[in-house]
Write a protein that holds these residues in place. Sequence first.
Motif, PDB file in Angstrom:
ATOM      1  N   MET A   1     -29.870  42.544 -44.592  1.00 10.48           N
ATOM      2  CA  MET A   1     -29.511  42.433 -45.996  1.00 10.48           C
ATOM      3  C   MET A   1     -29.540  40.970 -46.400  1.00 10.48           C
ATOM      4  N   GLU A   2     -30.358  40.676 -47.392  1.00  8.53           N
ATOM      5  CA  GLU A   2     -30.475  39.305 -47.891  1.00  8.53           C
ATOM      6  C   GLU A   2     -29.537  39.108 -49.077  1.00  8.53           C
ATOM      7  N   LEU A   3     -28.981  37.926 -49.185  1.00  8.52           N
ATOM      8  CA  LEU A   3     -28.095  37.609 -50.297  1.00  8.52           C
ATOM      9  C   LEU A   3     -28.831  37.731 -51.630  1.00  8.52           C
ATOM     10  N   ALA A   4     -30.120  37.457 -51.639  1.00  8.24           N
ATOM     11  CA  ALA A   4     -30.909  37.574 -52.869  1.00  8.24           C
ATOM     12  C   ALA A   4     -30.868  39.003 -53.408  1.00  8.24           C
ATOM     13  N   ASP A   5     -30.689  39.984 -52.540  1.00  6.43           N
ATOM     14  CA  ASP A   5     -30.661  41.382 -52.954  1.00  6.43           C
ATOM     15  C   ASP A   5     -29.346  41.782 -53.608  1.00  6.43           C
ATOM     16  N   ILE A   6     -28.281  41.042 -53.351  1.00 11.11           N
ATOM     17  CA  ILE A   6     -26.958  41.446 -53.851  1.00 11.11           C
ATOM     18  C   ILE A   6     -26.310  40.413 -54.775  1.00 11.11           C
ATOM     19  N   ALA A 115     -23.050  42.297 -44.987  1.00  7.54           N
ATOM     20  CA  ALA A 115     -22.960  41.294 -46.054  1.00  7.54           C
ATOM     21  C   ALA A 115     -21.894  40.255 -45.716  1.00  7.54           C
ATOM     22  N   LEU A 116     -20.735  40.698 -45.260  1.00  6.55           N
ATOM     23  CA  LEU A 116     -19.668  39.763 -44.868  1.00  6.55           C
ATOM     24  C   LEU A 116     -20.145  38.824 -43.766  1.00  6.55           C
ATOM     25  N   SER A 117     -20.792  39.379 -42.766  1.00  3.77           N
ATOM     26  CA  SER A 117     -21.283  38.586 -41.646  1.00  3.77           C
ATOM     27  C   SER A 117     -22.313  37.559 -42.112  1.00  3.77           C
ATOM     28  N   ARG A 118     -23.222  37.997 -42.940  1.00  5.84           N
ATOM     29  CA  ARG A 118     -24.287  37.120 -43.447  1.00  5.84           C
ATOM     30  C   ARG A 118     -23.707  35.941 -44.232  1.00  5.84           C
ATOM     31  N   VAL A 119     -22.786  36.251 -45.127  1.00  5.22           N
ATOM     32  CA  VAL A 119     -22.171  35.205 -45.956  1.00  5.22           C
ATOM     33  C   VAL A 119     -21.351  34.247 -45.091  1.00  5.22           C
ATOM     34  N   ALA A 120     -20.549  34.790 -44.189  1.00  6.13           N
ATOM     35  CA  ALA A 120     -19.729  33.937 -43.327  1.00  6.13           C
ATOM     36  C   ALA A 120     -20.591  33.020 -42.476  1.00  6.13           C
ATOM     37  N   ARG A 121     -21.673  33.553 -41.919  1.00  6.48           N
ATOM     38  CA  ARG A 121     -22.566  32.733 -41.091  1.00  6.48           C
ATOM     39  C   ARG A 121     -23.186  31.604 -41.915  1.00  6.48           C
ATOM     40  N   MET A 122     -23.642  31.920 -43.116  1.00  8.87           N
ATOM     41  CA  MET A 122     -24.259  30.895 -43.962  1.00  8.87           C
ATOM     42  C   MET A 122     -23.238  29.805 -44.325  1.00  8.87           C
ATOM     43  N   GLU A 126     -22.701  23.507 -42.180  1.00 11.08           N
ATOM     44  CA  GLU A 126     -22.177  22.346 -42.905  1.00 11.08           C
ATOM     45  C   GLU A 126     -23.130  21.830 -43.978  1.00 11.08           C
ATOM     46  N   SER A 127     -24.417  21.819 -43.679  1.00 14.89           N
ATOM     47  CA  SER A 127     -25.382  21.302 -44.658  1.00 14.89           C
ATOM     48  C   SER A 127     -25.427  22.178 -45.913  1.00 14.89           C
ATOM     49  N   VAL A 128     -25.276  23.486 -45.758  1.00 16.09           N
ATOM     50  CA  VAL A 128     -25.263  24.396 -46.905  1.00 16.09           C
ATOM     51  C   VAL A 128     -24.013  24.143 -47.746  1.00 16.09           C
ATOM     52  N   VAL A 129     -22.878  24.039 -47.088  1.00 15.15           N
ATOM     53  CA  VAL A 129     -21.616  23.808 -47.791  1.00 15.15           C
ATOM     54  C   VAL A 129     -21.661  22.477 -48.538  1.00 15.15           C
ATOM     55  N   ASP A 130     -22.160  21.445 -47.900  1.00 15.44           N
ATOM     56  CA  ASP A 130     -22.277  20.136 -48.558  1.00 15.44           C
ATOM     57  C   ASP A 130     -23.188  20.219 -49.773  1.00 15.44           C
ATOM     58  N   GLU A 131     -24.295  20.930 -49.630  1.00 14.52           N
ATOM     59  CA  GLU A 131     -25.225  21.065 -50.744  1.00 14.52           C
ATOM     60  C   GLU A 131     -24.584  21.829 -51.902  1.00 14.52           C
ATOM     61  N   LEU A 132     -23.880  22.907 -51.612  1.00 15.25           N
ATOM     62  CA  LEU A 132     -23.218  23.687 -52.655  1.00 15.25           C
ATOM     63  C   LEU A 132     -22.185  22.847 -53.398  1.00 15.25           C
ATOM     64  N   ARG A 133     -21.470  22.007 -52.670  1.00 15.38           N
ATOM     65  CA  ARG A 133     -20.439  21.177 -53.308  1.00 15.38           C
ATOM     66  C   ARG A 133     -21.042  20.079 -54.181  1.00 15.38           C
ATOM     67  N   GLY A 134     -22.308  19.774 -53.982  1.00 17.62           N
ATOM     68  CA  GLY A 134     -22.956  18.724 -54.762  1.00 17.62           C
ATOM     69  C   GLY A 134     -23.699  19.228 -55.990  1.00 17.62           C
ATOM     70  N   ILE A 135     -23.644  20.529 -56.248  1.00 16.19           N
ATOM     71  CA  ILE A 135     -24.404  21.125 -57.355  1.00 16.19           C
ATOM     72  C   ILE A 135     -23.438  21.737 -58.360  1.00 16.19           C
ATOM     73  N   VAL A 144     -29.821  27.798 -53.540  1.00 15.41           N
ATOM     74  CA  VAL A 144     -29.327  27.408 -52.213  1.00 15.41           C
ATOM     75  C   VAL A 144     -28.807  28.646 -51.473  1.00 15.41           C
ATOM     76  N   LEU A 145     -28.059  29.471 -52.179  1.00  9.86           N
ATOM     77  CA  LEU A 145     -27.451  30.646 -51.554  1.00  9.86           C
ATOM     78  C   LEU A 145     -28.474  31.675 -51.084  1.00  9.86           C
ATOM     79  N   ILE A 146     -29.566  31.819 -51.818  1.00  9.30           N
ATOM     80  CA  ILE A 146     -30.529  32.860 -51.463  1.00  9.30           C
ATOM     81  C   ILE A 146     -31.699  32.343 -50.635  1.00  9.30           C
TER      82      ILE A 146
END
Length: 155
Positions: A1-6, A115-122, A126-135, A144-146
């Motif tokens: 399940m991809e985040l883009a789908d939900i 879905a929970l597992s996918r989101v938690a893993r993403m 750290e690089s994803v979290v840093d990028e999200l905080r900068g946008i 970024v999320l998808i």
Amino acid sequence: MELADILAERAVLCCAGVETKRQLFERLAERAAELTGHPVADILEAIVNREELGSTGLGNGIAIPHGKIAGLKEVTALFARLDKPIEFDAVDDQPVDLVVMLLAPTGSGADHLKALSRVARMLRTESVVDELRGISDPAQLREVLIAPSEDHYAA
């Protein structure tokens, strides 16, 4: 399940002025109601009831509140980036500023857990979290999320 789908385009919010967990849940429930056609009260009740079992604040400023809704057609995700972190009773006692809310149909065990597992893993990346905080633009946040998972773990 991809985040883009939900995660629909309108399911990404930049939230200013949110000061409490309850306000955050209300704002997310209102948007979820618009996207799913389910009553705000039902969505809010599902999220609050789950949160009463234990905080969904994972630490590092991240939370994944979730709940099951009778009659929901499919797993639905919403994302909120808060302009100011809020108290969330997270496991590390740190305030939260990045939130992915997951809603699942009653009886959707495997899809909900995937879905929970996918989101938690993403969000452990750290690089994803840093990028999200900068946008602060919802469309850029969604990109970024998808992004394909190999993009998240390549670094």
